[in-house]
Every structure is written in C-alpha cells, then in structure tokens.
Motif scaffolding. Structure first.
Motif, short mmCIF file in Angstrom:
data_model
loop_
_atom_site.label_atom_id
_atom_site.label_comp_id
_atom_site.label_asym_id
_atom_site.label_seq_id
_atom_site.Cartn_x
_atom_site.Cartn_y
_atom_site.Cartn_z
N ALA A 136 0.81 -1.23 0.00
CA ALA A 136 0.00 0.00 0.00
C ALA A 136 0.84 1.27 0.00
CB ALA A 136 -0.94 0.00 1.20
N THR A 137 2.16 1.13 0.11
CA THR A 137 3.05 2.29 0.10
C THR A 137 3.68 2.42 -1.28
OG1 THR A 137 3.53 1.97 2.45
CG2 THR A 137 5.04 3.35 1.21
N SER A 138 3.38 3.50 -1.96
CA SER A 138 3.93 3.72 -3.29
C SER A 138 5.25 4.49 -3.20
CB SER A 138 2.94 4.52 -4.15
OG SER A 138 2.83 5.85 -3.65
N VAL A 139 5.99 4.47 -4.29
CA VAL A 139 7.22 5.26 -4.36
C VAL A 139 6.87 6.74 -4.18
CG1 VAL A 139 9.12 5.99 -5.87
CG2 VAL A 139 8.49 3.57 -5.73
N ARG A 140 5.75 7.15 -4.73
CA ARG A 140 5.32 8.54 -4.57
C ARG A 140 5.07 8.86 -3.09
NH1 ARG A 140 0.54 11.26 -8.03
NH2 ARG A 140 1.76 13.14 -8.31
N ASP A 141 4.42 7.94 -2.37
CA ASP A 141 4.21 8.13 -0.92
C ASP A 141 5.55 8.30 -0.21
OD1 ASP A 141 1.41 7.71 -1.22
OD2 ASP A 141 1.63 5.55 -0.82
N LEU A 142 6.49 7.47 -0.58
CA LEU A 142 7.81 7.51 0.06
C LEU A 142 8.54 8.81 -0.22
CD1 LEU A 142 8.81 3.81 -0.64
CD2 LEU A 142 8.53 4.84 1.63
N THR A 143 8.53 9.25 -1.47
CA THR A 143 9.24 10.49 -1.79
C THR A 143 8.61 11.68 -1.07
OG1 THR A 143 7.99 10.76 -3.86
CG2 THR A 143 10.16 9.67 -3.99
N ARG A 144 7.29 11.68 -0.96
CA ARG A 144 6.62 12.76 -0.21
C ARG A 144 7.00 12.71 1.27
NH1 ARG A 144 0.73 11.89 -2.33
NH2 ARG A 144 0.98 12.71 -4.41
N GLN A 145 6.93 11.51 1.87
CA GLN A 145 7.23 11.34 3.29
C GLN A 145 8.68 11.70 3.61
OE1 GLN A 145 5.14 10.45 5.73
NE2 GLN A 145 6.52 9.93 7.39
N LEU A 146 9.58 11.34 2.69
CA LEU A 146 11.00 11.56 2.93
C LEU A 146 11.46 12.94 2.47
CD1 LEU A 146 12.38 8.08 1.80
CD2 LEU A 146 11.47 8.76 4.02
N GLY A 147 10.64 13.59 1.67
CA GLY A 147 11.01 14.91 1.16
C GLY A 147 12.16 14.86 0.17
N ILE A 148 12.20 13.79 -0.63
CA ILE A 148 13.26 13.64 -1.63
C ILE A 148 12.63 13.31 -2.98
CG2 ILE A 148 14.98 12.89 0.06
CD1 ILE A 148 14.56 10.00 -0.94
N GLY A 149 13.42 13.45 -4.02
CA GLY A 149 12.97 13.09 -5.35
C GLY A 149 13.13 11.59 -5.59
N GLN A 150 12.41 11.12 -6.61
CA GLN A 150 12.47 9.70 -6.96
C GLN A 150 13.89 9.28 -7.33
OE1 GLN A 150 9.30 8.68 -9.61
NE2 GLN A 150 10.05 6.61 -9.93
N GLY A 151 14.60 10.12 -8.04
CA GLY A 151 15.99 9.82 -8.42
C GLY A 151 16.88 9.64 -7.20
N SER A 152 16.67 10.48 -6.19
CA SER A 152 17.46 10.37 -4.96
C SER A 152 17.15 9.07 -4.22
CB SER A 152 17.18 11.56 -4.05
OG SER A 152 17.64 12.75 -4.64
N LEU A 153 15.88 8.70 -4.21
CA LEU A 153 15.49 7.45 -3.55
C LEU A 153 16.19 6.27 -4.24
CD1 LEU A 153 12.08 6.36 -2.24
CD2 LEU A 153 13.26 4.86 -3.79
N TYR A 154 16.12 6.24 -5.57
CA TYR A 154 16.74 5.14 -6.31
C TYR A 154 18.26 5.15 -6.17
CZ TYR A 154 12.22 4.04 -8.36
OH TYR A 154 10.91 3.67 -8.53
N ALA A 155 18.86 6.33 -6.16
CA ALA A 155 20.32 6.42 -6.02
C ALA A 155 20.77 5.91 -4.65
CB ALA A 155 20.78 7.86 -6.23
#
Length: 192
Positions: A27-46
């Motif tokens: 139920a947790t999307s990558v979009r949810d994670l980037t919002r919660q963490l305050g980072i971009g998707q590229g940063s999450l993947y890196a």
C-alpha cells in the motif's frame, strides 16, 4: 562528477520505516515515500536502489532499534518471569499504537512471504535472535530455580516467540492492550 547526497539517509530510513509499518509494503507507493522523505524519486533510487531496497533498510533499522531494545531489556531483567512479561507487554503496547499497526517484522512475514526470499531470511534471522536470547534467559532462570525445568529452554523460547507473533497479529484485529495483556499471563504459565 556525481552529486553528493543532499539528505540524511538514516532519517529517511526511519521515516520510511514508520510509513511501511503503518501502511504496509504494497500500500506504500514510491510517490508516498518520496513525499514522506522529502526527496525526489531519483534520490530514492540512487540511495536505496528501489522501493524493495528501502524496505529492507527499514526492516534493518527496526532490527537495530526497536527489536534490539526489546532484547536488551530482556537480558537486563532481574528475574526471568518479570523480564519476559515486560518484553511481551511492551511489544503489545507498541503494536496497538496507531490503531493497531502491529509489528513491522510480523507484518512483513504476513505480507511478503513466502514469495520474498530476502525478507524471509531477514525475518527468520530476527526471530532466531529473539528465540536465542529468550532461551538463554530461560536456561539461566531454570538453573536458578526461578522456573520449572520440565521444558527445554529452546522449545519454551520457540513457544514464546510463536505466541508473541500471534499476539502481534491479534493486535491488528483488536488494538486494545487491556484485552491482550491477560493473554501474556496465560503464556507465562508455561514457565511453571
């Protein structure tokens, strides 16, 4: 030249752990994670490879913080029965928080197994660490005469871990400490 990471990965893992714990992996999307963490998707993947990598990091963070604290408390207890009671009740109290979010590790087992072999290893390792710590406490308690010696300490520890897993699943159904705490006393009767 590669850019340096512009966020605190430890804090990000801690926030991701809370989100996965409350919502679950699926139920947790990558979009949810980037919002919660305050980072971009590229940063999450890196930083983490992918959502699965961040989930594994969150489980590891849980292991070295909350799970480790429970084991330390168990080892620091003065008598086995009180230490085990405190550990079980505290795990229930944590599990009923936020409307019964349960235990991140038990949730991972229920949600991700049997398909995810890496998560299975992580969960198994954490369960074995709990069982081994309990077995040692029980072995010493039996030598001191604090508990009955009719059960092998490893078997009794495995029972208590299994009981706790069921109790933590139940905490999601009935997130009420007062309803679940008396069950701890029933499990402790196995020490008699």
């Amino acid at each position: 030249m590669a850019r340096t990471r512009e966020f605190d990965t430890e804090a990000a893992v801690s926030r991701a752990m809370e989100l996965f714990w409350t919502r679950g992996y699926e139920a947790t999307s990558v979009r949810d994670l980037t919002r919660q963490l305050g980072i971009g998707q590229g940063s999450l993947y890196a930083a983490f490879g992918d959502k699965e990598g961040l989930y594994r990091a969150a489980l590891e963070h849980y292991r070295i913080t909350l799970a480790a604290a429970a084991l330390r408390g168990l080892e620091e207890g003065t008598d086995a029965r009180s230490a085990i009671r405190t550990m079980l009740v505290e795990r229930v109290r944590i599990a009923v928080e936020d409307n019964g979010r349960g235990c991140l590790v038990v949730n991972a087992a229920c949600e991700r197994l049997p398909e995810d072999a890496a998560i299975r290893r992580t969960v198994r390792d954490m369960q074995e660490a709990s069982r081994d710590a309990l077995a040692e406490v029980l072995r010493v308690a039996a030598e001191r005469g604090e508990i009955a010696t009719r059960h092998d300490p490893h078997t009794l520890a495995a029972f208590l871990v299994t009981f706790l897993n069921g109790l933590l699943v139940s905490s999601k159904i009935t997130p009420d400490v007062r309803s679940l705490e008396p069950l701890v006393e029933v499990a402790l009767a196995a020490l008699d």
